[in-house]
Design an enzyme around this catalytic site. Structure first.
Site, PDB file in Angstrom:
ATOM      1  N   ILE A  64       0.669  -1.022  -0.113  1.00 29.52           N
ATOM      2  CA  ILE A  64       0.048   0.107  -0.380  1.00 29.52           C
ATOM      3  C   ILE A  64       0.924   1.294  -0.024  1.00 29.52           C
ATOM      4  O   ILE A  64       2.049   1.515   0.391  1.00 29.52           O
ATOM      5  CB  ILE A  64      -0.957   0.337   1.115  1.00 29.52           C
ATOM      6  N   SER A  65       0.489   1.913  -0.965  1.00 30.22           N
ATOM      7  CA  SER A  65       1.681   3.221  -1.643  1.00 30.22           C
ATOM      8  C   SER A  65       1.689   4.510   0.129  1.00 30.22           C
ATOM      9  O   SER A  65       1.027   4.151   0.643  1.00 30.22           O
ATOM     10  CB  SER A  65       0.898   4.527  -2.492  1.00 30.22           C
ATOM     11  N   GLN A  66       3.054   4.956   0.607  1.00 32.06           N
ATOM     12  CA  GLN A  66       2.390   4.815   1.720  1.00 32.06           C
ATOM     13  C   GLN A  66       2.057   6.525   1.407  1.00 32.06           C
ATOM     14  O   GLN A  66       2.220   7.068   0.656  1.00 32.06           O
ATOM     15  CB  GLN A  66       4.383   6.425   1.623  1.00 32.06           C
TER      16      GLN A  66
END
Ligand code: SAH
Length: 220
Positions: A64-66
């Site tokens: 999951i992206s930052q």
């Protein structure tokens, strides 16, 4: 909406302040990120860390992206209510939720079956109406185009011409472009039928964009 604790809300508020401190100043984007419960998109093992400004592992060897990265990509898209956006790389579904929360019409493609299924269940349960596709993002989704914007949330050295042509004139494509270790966030603005203006927007690290529908975990 699913009920959630005051604790999650408080942590989320602090995350939004952290993002402001890092230069994110788009109030529409910050508001959406203040609404979407990121912890619901994370694996149980990382729940405690859901409101840290970091990327975390999800299923199938993906991430999951930052939050900072989500904010930057969403700002660069420059979209609003009822705009049509194609996302390549549904992953956890968090980025799609942020866009849907902003009133955007979201079309999202994932090549990992498990993620495609999980994201659908989560986003439906939160009440977001999103169009999901299991497929290869390199092909895009031309039957629903042209799009006001396209967001690629996996790293690629080559931006497929097919995708650039699914943008309307005036539309924007945002992609982390580069090799496995480091990419430059790149904005393609389609200025005319055959004219794309390309600008760089800082260094990021993403999982790679891979061809075809997956046959298992990409990190096995
Ligand atoms: N937007 C996601 C980030 C997921 S990471 C989120 O908010 O959680 C990138 C995702 O892109 C992974 O799930 C990976 O499986 C997917 N992906 C990689 N190559 C792809 C392709 N060619 N087509 C569709 N999805 C792809």
């Amino acid at each position: 909406m699913i009920e959630e604790s005051f604790e999650a809300k408080g942590k989320r508020k602090r995350l939004i302040e952290e993002l402001r401190g890092k230069g994110i100043n788009d109030e529409v984007v910050l508001k959406a990120m203040g609404q979407v419960p990121r912890h619901l998109f994370m694996d149980d093992a990382f729940l405690r860390h859901a409101y840290q400004d970091k990327a975390f592992p999800i299923s199938a060897g993906q991430t999951i992206s930052q939050p900072y990265t989500v904010a930057v990509q969403t700002m660069l898209l420059n979209v609003g209510k009822r705009d049509k956006v194609l996302e390549i790389g549904t992953g956890s579904g968090y980025q799609a939720a942020i866009l849907a929360e902003m009133g955007v019409k979201v079309y999202t493609i994932e090549r990992q079956r498990e993620l495609y299924r999980k994201a659908q269940v989560m986003l439906n349960s939160l009440g977001y109406r999103i169009h999901f596709f299991l497929g290869d993002g390199y092909e895009g989704q031309p039957q629903y185009g042209p799009y006001d914007a396209i967001i690629i949330t996996a790293a690629t050295a080559e931006v497929p011409d097919k995708l650039l042509r699914q943008l309307r004139v005036g539309g924007r494509l945002v992609v982390p472009r580069g090799d496995r270790d480091s990419q430059v966030m790149t904005l393609y603005l389609r200025r005319a039928e055959e004219d794309w203006e390309i600008t760089p927007h800082g260094h990021f690290v993403f999982v790679p964009m891979l061809k075809g529908i997956a046959n298992g975990n990409d990190r096995d």
